[in-house]
Write an enzyme that holds these catalytic residues in place. Structure first.
Site, mmCIF file in Angstrom:
data_model
loop_
_atom_site.group_PDB
_atom_site.id
_atom_site.type_symbol
_atom_site.label_atom_id
_atom_site.label_comp_id
_atom_site.label_asym_id
_atom_site.label_seq_id
_atom_site.Cartn_x
_atom_site.Cartn_y
_atom_site.Cartn_z
ATOM 1 N N LYS A 272 0.820 -1.331 -0.097
ATOM 2 C CA LYS A 272 -0.102 0.339 0.120
ATOM 3 C C LYS A 272 0.787 1.346 0.061
ATOM 4 O O LYS A 272 1.452 1.585 0.390
ATOM 5 C CB LYS A 272 -1.163 -0.355 0.780
ATOM 6 C CG LYS A 272 -2.185 1.211 0.774
ATOM 7 C CD LYS A 272 -2.681 0.742 2.439
ATOM 8 C CE LYS A 272 -4.043 1.855 2.625
ATOM 9 N NZ LYS A 272 -4.327 1.636 3.694
ATOM 10 N N SER B 286 -9.310 1.365 3.017
ATOM 11 C CA SER B 286 -8.587 2.456 2.104
ATOM 12 C C SER B 286 -7.782 1.933 1.618
ATOM 13 O O SER B 286 -6.667 2.690 0.689
ATOM 14 C CB SER B 286 -7.739 3.736 2.713
ATOM 15 O OG SER B 286 -7.278 3.274 3.641
ATOM 16 N N SER C 111 -9.922 -1.129 6.574
ATOM 17 C CA SER C 111 -9.662 -0.775 5.439
ATOM 18 C C SER C 111 -8.463 -2.090 5.032
ATOM 19 O O SER C 111 -8.219 -2.075 4.396
ATOM 20 C CB SER C 111 -8.212 0.908 5.478
ATOM 21 O OG SER C 111 -9.233 2.141 5.494
#
Length: 435
Positions: A41, A116, A140
Site C-alpha cells: 500500500k 482505503s 481499511s
C-alpha cells in the site's frame, strides 16, 4: 514546489508506482530461489519507491529504507513489484482517488474495490500477487477484502509495527495483509511477529452481534447465513449476542479519536516529506488534496477541531470499551464474534459519497464502516473471508479478543475452505510487471 508524478495507468486502478526492471532484478538476486511478488500500500515505506499515501503532495521522493513490515516480508523472499493505490491519505472506504484513479474489483470492474487499501486487495484478487500489505484504521483491510473476495487479516493493534507508515491514528492503526487463504495470512503474521502459524481450531463458539443483523442487503444476509450453516457442521457453534454497551462506547470514541490524532499524524508526515514545520506542512497538504471527500474531511478537522477535553473523554471510552468487551465475551462464553463485514456488497466505483441501500440514500462511509469500526477501537484482530458465491462478493469477518490473533486466525481457517487453495507460491514465480 516540484511534485514527482509517478502514477501508473492501469485498467483496474491498482497501482500508484511500479518497481523498475533494475530494482526487480536487484530484489530477485537478494531474495533468492524462494522469491515471490508482493504489493505494498502506498502509505508504507519501501526503499526506492515513493510513499505517496495516494496524495501527490507527498509523492516527492523515494524512501531510503523499508518499513519494518516490508523488511519482514523481504526476509522471507518478498519482491515488491509496486505501490498499491488507496483512498487518498487513507481517509475513505472506496479508493476512488482523484489523483491516481479508482481501484476496482477485478471480477466486476464497475464496483469499488473498497478502501482505503483497495489497490492491495485488488492486486491479490486479480492474481497479480499472492500477498499484499495494507493498513487499517476503521476497516481499511476488512472492507476491501470483502469487496474483492479475498482474505484480509487485521492484526490486533500493536501486534505489527507501524513505523514507516503514514497513518491516521496511533490508537487504531495497524498494518495488515491480503491473501488468498487464511493459512497464507497466518504465515505472514508469523513472519512479522515470530510467532507460530495457527492451525485450524477443532471447535469454537461464535457470537453474532444482533445489531449487525439489522438493515442488511438481502444478498449479504443470504451469504452470511449460508456460511454459518456450513460452519455448524464443521465444529462451530453460533449464538446471538448483545454487545450494545460495548458498541455504544466504541462508536462514541471513533470520530473523536481520529479527529484529534489524524491531523497530527498527517502534519508530521507532510513535515517530513516537505521539510516544513508541521503546521505549515499540514496547510500545504490540505491545499493539495485532490479527492473531494478527503478535502471535505480535512476542512472539517480545521473548522471543528476536537478539543483536548473531548480527546481525553474519548480515550476513557476506548479503555472502558476494551475492558467491557473482554468481560462480555467471557460472560457470554464465546471465543470470538462473527458478522457480515459490511451491510451490503461493494458499491459502484465512482458513485460518490452516498449509496442506495434498501430504497434510501445512505452515507457510503457510515454504511461500510458500521460493522468494522467498533472493533478497531477495541484493537481487536479481524480476519475477513469470502462467503460462498451468490452473484456478489460478500465478506464474513471473525473478530477475536485483543492479542488472541492466533486463535482468531484458527477459527477463520475453519470457516474458510482452504483445501482447494494453494499456499503462497515460493519458487519460480514471475515478478514482472503485471505478473
Amino acid at each position: 514546489m516540484t511534485v514527482a508524478r509517478t502514477a501508473v495507468p492501469d485498467d483496474l486502478g491498482i497501482w500508484t508506482q511500479l518497481s523498475d526492471d533494475d530494482a526487480l532484478a536487484s530484489q530477485r538476486s537478494t531474495a533468492g530461489p524462494d522469491a515471490f511478488p508482493v504489493a505494498v500500500k502506498a502509505n508504507i515505506a519501501v526503499r526506492g519507491l515513493h510513499r505517496s499515501a495516494g496524495c501527490r503532495v507527498l509523492d516527492v521522493a523515494a524512501e531510503e529504507a523499508d518499513a519494518p513490515v516490508v523488511a519482514a516480508f523481504r526476509h522471507h523472499g518478498a519482491v515488491v513489484v509496486g505501490m498499491a493505490n488507496m483512498h487518498e491519505l487513507a481517509l475513505g472506504v472506496t479508493s476512488d482517488n482523484a489523483a491516481y484513479g479508482s481501484a476496482r474489483v477485478p471480477s466486476a470492474p464497475r464496483l469499488s474495490a473498497g478502501g482505503s487499501s483497495g489497490g492491495s486487495a485488488a492486486a491479490v484478487a486479480a492474481g497479480l500477487v499472492p500477498l499484499a500489505l495494507g493498513t487499517d484504521t476503521g476497516g481499511s483491510v476488512s472492507i476491501p477484502a470483502g469487496n474483492c473476495g479475498v482474505v484480509g487479516f487485521r492484526p490486533s493493534t500493536g501486534r505489527w509495527p507501524t513505523a514507516g507508515i503514514v497513518g491516521l491514528s496511533w490508537t487504531r492503526d495497524t498494518p495488515g495483509v491480503f491473501a488468498t487463504t487464511v493459512e497464507d495470512a497466518a504465515r505472514a503474521d508469523s513472519w512479522v511477529t515470530g510467532s507460530r502459524s495457527a492451525p485450524p481450531v477443532e471447535r469454537a463458539r461464535l457470537g453474532i452481534p444482533t445489531t449487525f443483523l439489522q438493515d442488511l442487503d438481502a444478498r449479504t444476509e443470504e451469504a452470511f447465513f449460508r456460511t454459518l450453516d456450513d460452519a455448524r457442521g464443521a465444529g462451530i457453534d453460533v449464538v446471538d449476542v448483545d454487545i450494545a454497551d460495548v458498541l455504544a462506547r466504541a462508536r462514541r470514541a471513533e470520530s473523536l479519536v481520529v479527529g484529534w490524532e489524524a491531523p497530527r499524524e498527517l502534519a508530521a508526515a507532510a513535515a517530513r516529506a516537505l521539510n516544513l514545520p508541521p503546521d505549515e506542512a499540514f496547510e500545504v497538504l490540505r491545499a493539495g488534496v485532490e479527492t473531494a471527500d478527503v478535502a471535505d474531511f480535512l476542512e472539517g478537522l480545521v473548522d471543528h477541531p476536537v478539543s483536548a477535553d473531548e480527546y481525553a473523554d474519548a480515550l476513557s471510552l476506548v479503555l472502558e470499551a476494551r475492558i467491557l468487551a473482554d468481560v462480555t465475551l467471557a460472560r457470554l462464553g464465546v471465543d470470538a464474534l462473527v458478522f457480515p463485514t459490511t451491510p451490503a456488497p461493494a458499491p459502484l466505483s465512482g458513485g460518490g459519497a452516498t449509496v442506495r441501500h434498501r430504497d434510501r440514500e445512505t452515507s457510503v462511509f457510515g454504511l461500510y464502516t458500521r460493522h468494522t469500526g467498533p472493533g478497531t477501537i477495541l484493537g481487536a484482530p479481524m480476519v475477513t473471508v469470502p462467503a460462498p458465491g451468490i452473484g456478489a462478493t460478500v465478506g464474513i469477518t471473525v473478530q477475536g479478543r485483543r492479542f488472541d490473533d492466533a486463535r482468531t486466525l484458527g477459527i477463520a481457517r475453519r470457516l474458510h475452505d482452504d483445501s482447494r487453495d494453494e499456499a503462497v507460491p515460493r519458487a519460480g514465480v514471475s515478478v514482472e510487471h503485471g505478473a
